[in-house]
Design a protein around this motif. Structure first.
Motif, short mmCIF file in Angstrom:
data_model
loop_
_atom_site.label_atom_id
_atom_site.label_comp_id
_atom_site.label_asym_id
_atom_site.label_seq_id
_atom_site.Cartn_x
_atom_site.Cartn_y
_atom_site.Cartn_z
N ASP A 165 0.85 -1.20 0.00
CA ASP A 165 0.00 0.00 0.00
C ASP A 165 0.89 1.25 0.00
N PRO A 166 1.54 1.56 -1.13
CA PRO A 166 2.54 2.64 -1.13
C PRO A 166 2.00 4.02 -0.88
N ASP A 167 0.76 4.29 -1.23
CA ASP A 167 0.21 5.64 -1.06
C ASP A 167 -0.76 5.72 0.11
N GLY A 168 -0.87 4.66 0.88
CA GLY A 168 -1.84 4.65 1.97
C GLY A 168 -1.19 4.74 3.33
N ASP A 169 -1.99 4.48 4.36
CA ASP A 169 -1.53 4.60 5.74
C ASP A 169 -1.33 3.24 6.40
N ARG A 170 -1.35 2.17 5.57
CA ARG A 170 -1.15 0.80 6.04
C ARG A 170 -2.31 0.34 6.94
N ALA A 171 -3.45 1.02 6.84
CA ALA A 171 -4.61 0.58 7.60
C ALA A 171 -5.33 -0.59 6.93
#
Length: 536
Positions: A388-394
């Motif tokens: 998830d490169p553009d996310g917050d790893r949620a």
């Protein structure tokens, strides 16, 4: 009230609920109304596009918080007005401009900042929901799993802010908001020379402490230089001993796991350097597991510092910080690996991989003394992760469900709005696959929850899985070899069979670039139920 050209918005402001707090400190229920010359009125149009719909409240700094509508884009907005503008509004406007440059799903979006001399105002995203302060006041402290999810979201938002070199400077239960659909967002950044990234991170400890106990551990010296006039000062103080030291969450409330108790207290300990924000976000993401999974509950404590004689944690070297990955995480990973290993070994013959019956297309073995041709079989996937490169790893939980043999359960994305490309928030997400060793691959088959997704299958040679979204970006860039053309607007069964027969592959990336629409037609979401790989 005049009719609005924007969408209908329901707002609840009774029973202790204040939907928007606004730029500045948290609203005080006892704050008097602000009477100003030329005060805004319902239906007034600011900057020829922001229609004021309803006055929500005034914050403790005297700013007026309004619900409004952007009549150009037809979306709800929150409008925070300050009287007068000019020099007195410089800090508010500068903070808004800085915040507008950081786009993250756990940060409230800032749309506009305008100075009209007699007044200044900031226009930002409207969040239908409540602050963490309001939720705890109404329903009591959170369970450990929910508190961890809150801390994870806040740390992820700070990681995005800190990556730009900026400081948030205003993290407390009044600026942590939870929307009605469960999204956690951090609002109201401010500029203050006394603030620092370390103070932001210690405030995450305060947020965890408040979520777990209902008390704010600021004492006589609140974080970020808060004074008695700030909304945070009205929060219930932490339980303290005779010397003034705060009680640990486990001493205040039963049922708090040791690892979460220790993590919270380490973040609040002025003698311990907090980890970098991206490291903390990755650790909280790892701990953010469903409440019914108790692997971590039975494990030892999680500390940033090693006890005398102990070997430092692998994460202690990250950015020169003293951090620990924790015995708990190692046990959880080992247990998952053991379960996968048992499935792969197949019971009695433990030293061999299971060999499936050859398919109709598998070549028959040659006669005489020749070596038999390799048989096509279902390959064992040794490891699987979410990228998830553009996310917050949620959204990185439950990756193991895509290889558990059960089509009814799988990993799924969050629900996105606006468009099918993750709401414009990210370029894609993916499932990273490690086959354990290089193999000749015949095909990869994926079972999805719905039709209409667009997916690329990529191959790479790197096996070092990153622990943060920054590392995810490097991995995606490295996995540049496409296996055939993208499967656009595909069905619930996707098959990729364009593998080079002369090459062997160990690492694959099932890369999703477009989500299928949900039943409502206004949201998008995808579940990956199962992935299997055939080869030799």
């Amino acid at each position: 009230m005049p009719s609005s050209t924007g969408p209908s918005i329901d707002t609840i402001t009774e029973g202790g609920r204040v939907t928007q707090v606004g730029e500045g400190q948290e609203a005080e229920e006892t704050s008097p109304a602000v009477a100003t010359f030329g005060a805004p009125t319902v239906g007034e149009l600011l900057a020829e596009r922001y229609e004021l719909v309803e006055h929500i409240n005034n914050d403790s700094a005297g700013r007026l918080v309004w619900r409004g509508v952007d009549v150009v884009l037809r979306r709800p907005v929150a409008v925070i007005l300050r009287y007068p503008g000019g020099d007195s509004a410089t800090e508010m406007l500068q903070a808004a401009v800085a915040a507008s440059r950081v786009i993250h799903p756990n940060l409230v979006g800032v749309y506009d900042a305008i100075d009209e001399d007699d007044r200044a105002y900031v226009v930002r995203e409207w969040v239908d929901g409540q602050s963490l302060r309001e939720l705890v006041a109404a329903g009591g402290p959170f369970d450990p799993a929910r508190a961890t999810a809150i801390g994870n979201a806040v740390a992820s938002a700070l990681a995005a802010v800190h990556a730009t070199g900026m400081v948030h400077g205003n993290v407390h239960p009044g600026t942590v908001m939870v929307s009605d659909d469960g999204r956690v967002v951090l609002a109201d950044a401010r500029t203050d020379g006394a603030d620092s990234q370390q103070n932001d991170l210690r405030a995450v400890g305060g947020v965890l402490y408040f979520a777990l106990t209902g008390h704010w551990p600021h004492g006589e010296a609140p974080l970020h230089g808060a004074t008695a006039g700030h909304g945070r000062a009205a929060l219930p103080d932490a339980v303290r001993d005779a010397a003034g030291a705060i009680a640990a969450p486990r001493q205040v409330r039963a049922g708090v796991p040791a690892y979460l108790d220790d993590l919270t207290m380490d973040l609040l300990d002025q003698e311990i350097d907090p980890p970098a924000s991206d490291v903390l976000a990755a650790e909280l993401s790892r701990l953010d597991i469903p409440a019914d999974e108790q692997f971590l509950e039975q494990a030892g404590p999680l500390r940033f510092t090693a006890e005398p004689g102990e070997e430092p944690s692998p994460l202690a070297a990250a950015g020169g910080r003293k951090v620990a990955i924790g015995i708990a995480g190692l046990l959880a990973v080992a247990l998952v690996g053991l379960l996968i290993g048992i499935n792969a070994l197949g019971g009695e013959d433990g030293d061999k991989e299971p060999v499936a019956q050859p398919s109709n297309s598998a070549p028959a073995s040659a006669g005489g003394g020749d070596e038999p041709a390799a048989q096509v079989r279902k390959l064992t996937i040794q490891d699987v992760r979410i990228i998830d490169p553009d996310g917050d790893r949620a959204e990185v939980r439950n990756a193991e469900k895509v290889i558990d043999g059960d089509d009814d359960e799988g990993w799924e994305t969050n629900t996105y709005r606006t468009n099918a490309k993750f709401g414009g928030l990210k370029k894609g997400m993916g499932v990273w696959i490690d086959l354990g060793a290089p193999h000749t691959i015949k095909q990869l088959e994926a079972t999805l929850s719905a039709t209409g997704a667009t997916v690329e299958l990529r191959a790479g040679v790197r096996g070092d899985f990153p622990s943060s979204s920054a590392g995810d970006k490097q991995l995606v860039n490295a996995y540049s070899t496409l296996i055939g053309p993208p499967n656009e607007n595909g069905g619930t069964k996707m098959i990729f069979d364009n593998f080079d027969a002369d090459k062997k592959y160990q690492y694959l990336l099932f890369w999703i670039t477009k989500l299928p629409v949900k039943d409502s037609g206004t949201t998008w979401k995808l579940g990956v139920q199962e992935i299997t790989v055939q080869g030799s």
